[in-house]
Scaffold this active site. Structure first.
Site, PDB file in Angstrom:
ATOM      1  N   GLY A  77       0.827  -1.216   0.000  1.00 31.38           N
ATOM      2  CA  GLY A  77       0.000   0.000   0.000  1.00 31.38           C
ATOM      3  C   GLY A  77       0.856   1.258   0.000  1.00 31.38           C
ATOM      4  O   GLY A  77       1.954   1.284   0.561  1.00 31.38           O
ATOM      5  N   ARG A 141       1.325  -5.685  -5.036  1.00 31.60           N
ATOM      6  CA  ARG A 141       1.321  -6.606  -3.897  1.00 31.60           C
ATOM      7  C   ARG A 141       1.764  -8.020  -4.264  1.00 31.60           C
ATOM      8  O   ARG A 141       1.464  -8.967  -3.552  1.00 31.60           O
ATOM      9  CB  ARG A 141      -0.078  -6.660  -3.280  1.00 31.60           C
ATOM     10  N   ASP A 171       5.503  -5.120   6.788  1.00 32.89           N
ATOM     11  CA  ASP A 171       6.038  -6.330   7.413  1.00 32.89           C
ATOM     12  C   ASP A 171       6.098  -7.502   6.436  1.00 32.89           C
ATOM     13  O   ASP A 171       7.106  -8.211   6.370  1.00 32.89           O
ATOM     14  CB  ASP A 171       5.259  -6.694   8.690  1.00 32.89           C
ATOM     15  N   ASP A 172       5.055  -7.675   5.623  1.00 37.93           N
ATOM     16  CA  ASP A 172       5.057  -8.800   4.676  1.00 37.93           C
ATOM     17  C   ASP A 172       6.149  -8.624   3.619  1.00 37.93           C
ATOM     18  O   ASP A 172       6.876  -9.568   3.311  1.00 37.93           O
ATOM     19  CB  ASP A 172       3.689  -8.918   3.977  1.00 37.93           C
ATOM     20  N   LYS A 198       8.041   0.770   5.644  1.00 34.47           N
ATOM     21  CA  LYS A 198       6.922   1.591   5.153  1.00 34.47           C
ATOM     22  C   LYS A 198       5.597   1.016   5.619  1.00 34.47           C
ATOM     23  O   LYS A 198       5.466  -0.206   5.711  1.00 34.47           O
ATOM     24  CB  LYS A 198       6.969   1.572   3.617  1.00 34.47           C
ATOM     25  N   THR A 199       4.656   1.792   5.944  1.00 38.50           N
ATOM     26  CA  THR A 199       3.229   1.482   6.052  1.00 38.50           C
ATOM     27  C   THR A 199       2.543   2.531   6.917  1.00 38.50           C
ATOM     28  O   THR A 199       3.033   2.864   8.006  1.00 38.50           O
ATOM     29  CB  THR A 199       2.886   0.079   6.604  1.00 38.50           C
ATOM     30  N   ILE A 200       1.437   3.035   6.398  1.00 36.37           N
ATOM     31  CA  ILE A 200       0.685   4.022   7.183  1.00 36.37           C
ATOM     32  C   ILE A 200       0.155   3.362   8.455  1.00 36.37           C
ATOM     33  O   ILE A 200      -0.144   4.042   9.427  1.00 36.37           O
ATOM     34  CB  ILE A 200      -0.494   4.622   6.386  1.00 36.37           C
ATOM     35  N   ASP A 201       0.025   2.028   8.445  1.00 32.48           N
ATOM     36  CA  ASP A 201      -0.597   1.319   9.573  1.00 32.48           C
ATOM     37  C   ASP A 201       0.185   1.476  10.883  1.00 32.48           C
ATOM     38  O   ASP A 201      -0.360   1.259  11.959  1.00 32.48           O
ATOM     39  CB  ASP A 201      -0.724  -0.175   9.266  1.00 32.48           C
ATOM     40  N   TYR A 239     -25.990  14.852  14.293  1.00 27.10           N
ATOM     41  CA  TYR A 239     -25.535  13.542  13.810  1.00 27.10           C
ATOM     42  C   TYR A 239     -24.484  12.920  14.728  1.00 27.10           C
ATOM     43  O   TYR A 239     -23.645  13.616  15.290  1.00 27.10           O
ATOM     44  CB  TYR A 239     -24.857  13.668  12.444  1.00 27.10           C
ATOM     45  N   MET A 246      -8.353   3.396   8.358  1.00 33.97           N
ATOM     46  CA  MET A 246      -7.490   2.316   7.880  1.00 33.97           C
ATOM     47  C   MET A 246      -6.485   1.885   8.946  1.00 33.97           C
ATOM     48  O   MET A 246      -6.287   2.586   9.936  1.00 33.97           O
ATOM     49  CB  MET A 246      -6.717   2.779   6.657  1.00 33.97           C
ATOM     50  N   TYR A 418      -7.780   5.736   1.904  1.00 33.92           N
ATOM     51  CA  TYR A 418      -7.071   6.127   0.688  1.00 33.92           C
ATOM     52  C   TYR A 418      -6.790   7.643   0.671  1.00 33.92           C
ATOM     53  O   TYR A 418      -5.836   8.088   0.040  1.00 33.92           O
ATOM     54  CB  TYR A 418      -7.871   5.682  -0.543  1.00 33.92           C
TER      55      TYR A 418
END
Ligand code: FBP
Length: 545
Positions: A77, A141, A171-172, A198-201, A239, A246, A418
């Site tokens: 991603g 990917r 990680d993967d 790397k990863t936004i997670d 509301y 994500m 996204y």
């Protein structure tokens, strides 16, 4: 490419480097390392790259280097700052020898296997400095894990005379980088492999890696949007906004956004698992907070939901684990797609079938059918924000009948993912990524393979940052993937005894009942350092002495 005035000004930004990388370096090696788990097994699987020391760079004597070529892959991603890793790599190899070349493999690891590549020139780099996105070469990917892929890879690496391959991934992808490094080392192919976190997670972090790049910018982007929603919600007061964020498994993004915005509710998947909460418990928790605010006349609020929450509800987690095993068999792979749901239902235990049947059909189908190439459930496709708000509405109806709820409930739904993955990198990510890329070239120059590029001490000003490398095997353990035990990098989940979570817990009751919103506003690139250069609150709390 036409550019906006901000893009033009931003292109001029010169990212900062740690002091040690501002001139020639020498490598200081630490003690031999061990993997985080399953030491014996990991050692056996990685005989050539196991146990290597952690490296820290210090200022050294100038040295000459013959021209050399480097290949780069963007994997998985998108995350803000990828282009700066590549500019750091480009500038790094040129400072070692101006005739060195950088090749980019197109659309992720598949580009290496299919021999799709391009030379990255200085004109291209100048177009992409400090920009978001991975579009300079694209990402993908494709899983790099089979020998035939490694062999196809070495053909093109040799053809292009590439000395080292840099894999920018989560990680993967870094697990795959480690396997590739080991394979090329075992075969004595002479090609080094270096990873970049790397990863936004935000889940690729540990003792050595403070944060994965992109997390900072993505969280700041989502926090701007959440802040805007909170202002809207506090203006119309009609509301409840259910906002899914994500982050696949870990709740780091949701937690960081909660620390930045102070919403009424933020669910933390790791806590849901720890407390063995059911879906109904989660719904009851939200409904009670909605009812409490209604007694004050406040029929509005915000709920942050980490996208992976569904996988952390213990009963659903158990179900997914069995589904993974059932779907991994050769027999299951032969079943036609329109028959798979029935096949799954016939092959899971009675207990799991009950849970499966209790889920809305769409959610059940998502859990049973769709996996990404790494075998992960595609949680970003599950509309948990709608599922939860509908269940909360039903619960509130019941509470109303029982005289336990007096308000009005109307919901709006959002999914932010996204929107933040390709934002222009914050100063933090621009500097961090450029340093990671530049630093990778120093690992290459020092002959290292199977290492991840690391930059530490990033809560301090950039010239005090520490540059070095960590052996990827050090982060590995064995986990079940697609029905088999495999060596993988251990994912970092939110720690329930960690400072960021504890701080959140100390505040959340107040935030739930009273409107305490913070409106962080957009990322600022120009202005005082206190506004433009601050790292995430997560990192600040984690590093607070
Ligand atoms: P990476 O782990 O590859 O960095 O990707 C993270 C992520 O953005 C998750 O947050 C999300 O669940 C997933 O990618 C979405 O994947 P896709 O881009 O394939 O829709």
């Amino acid at each position: 490419m036409e550019k906006s005035p901000l893009q033009l000004a931003r292109a001029e930004y010169q990212p900062k480097l740690p002091k040690a990388l501002q001139g020639p370096v020498k490598a200081k090696e630490g003690n031999p390392t061990q993997s985080v788990g399953n030491q014996e097994e990991i050692k056996k699987l990685f005989p050539n790259t196991y146990g290597m020391p952690v490296i820290e760079f210090e200022s050294g004597e100038p040295y000459e280097m013959a021209p050399f070529n480097v290949g780069v892959i963007l994997s998985g991603g998108q995350a803000p700052g990828g282009h700066n890793v590549i500019s750091g790599l480009f500038d790094g190899i040129k400072t070692l020898n101006k005739d060195s070349k950088l090749y980019g493999f197109i659309l992720g690891p598949g580009g290496l296997v299919d021999h799709k590549y391009m030379e990255i020139t200085s004109d291209m780099i100048d177009e992409y400095r400090n920009t978001g996105g991975f579009d300079i070469i694209g990402s993908g990917r494709t899983k790099l894990e089979e020998e035939w892929q490694f062999e196809k890879g070495i053909k093109i690496l040799r053809e292009l005379n590439i000395k080292a391959l840099v894999i920018i991934g989560g990680d993967d992808s870094n697990t795959n980088a480690c396997v590739l490094a080991e394979y090329y080392a075992a075969k004595e192919y002479g090609v080094q492999v270096i990873g970049c976190p790397k990863t936004i997670d935000g889940d690729l972090k540990n003792e050595q890696i403070e944060t994965s790049f992109g997390f900072d910018t993505a969280c700041k982007t989502y926090s701007e949007l959440i802040g805007n929603i909170q202002r809207d919600c506090n203006s119309s007061r009609k509301y409840w906004h259910f906002i899914k964020l994500m982050g696949r498994s870990a709740s780091h993004i949701a937690l960081e956004c909660a620390l930045q915005c102070q919403p009424n509710i933020c669910l933390i998947s790791e806590e849901v698992e720890e407390k063995a909460m059911s879906l109904d418990d989660v719904v009851a928790y939200i409904a009670e907070a909605v009812a409490a605010r209604a007694t004050d006349g406040n029929n509005f609020g915000t709920v942050l939901i980490p996208e992976g929450i569904i996988e952390f509800i213990p009963a659903i987690k158990k179900l997914i684990a069995e589904l993974n095993d059932v779907l991994a068999t050769d027999e299951a792979k032969e079943v036609a797609r329109n028959k798979q749901l029935d096949y799954v239902k016939e092959h899971i235990s009675e207990e799991n079938l009950k849970v499966f049947n209790s889920l809305p059909t769409e959610v059940a189908e998502q859990l049973a059918l769709d996996r990404d190439p790494h075998g992960n459930v595609q949680v970003s496709l599950i509309e948990t924000e709608k599922l939860l708000s509908h269940m909360v509405a039903t619960k509130l109806e019941k509470m109303k009948k029982a005289g336990k709820y007096v308000g009005k409930f109307a919901a709006q739904h959002h999914f932010f993912g996204y929107e933040g993955r390709c934002a222009a990198p914050s100063n933090y990510d621009a500097d961090y990524c450029y340093s990671l890329g530049f630093n990778a070239t120093r690992l290459i120059a020092n002959g290292k393979t199977g290492y991840m590029s690391i930059i530490k001490n990033t809560n301090s000003p950039a010239d005090q940052w520490i540059a070095g490398g960590v052996p990827i095997t050090m982060m590995m353990n064995l986990e079940k993937r697609n029905g088999k035990m495999k060596p993988v990098i251990r994912k970092a989940l939110v720690e329930l005894d960690g400072a960021p979570y504890k701080y959140f817990v100390s505040k959340r009751e107040t935030w739930a009942r009273y409107t305490s919103y913070v409106y962080p506003g957009p990322i600022q690139y120009f202005g005082p350092s206190s506004v433009c250069d601050q790292p995430t609150i997560t990192l600040q709390l984690e590093q607070k002495k």
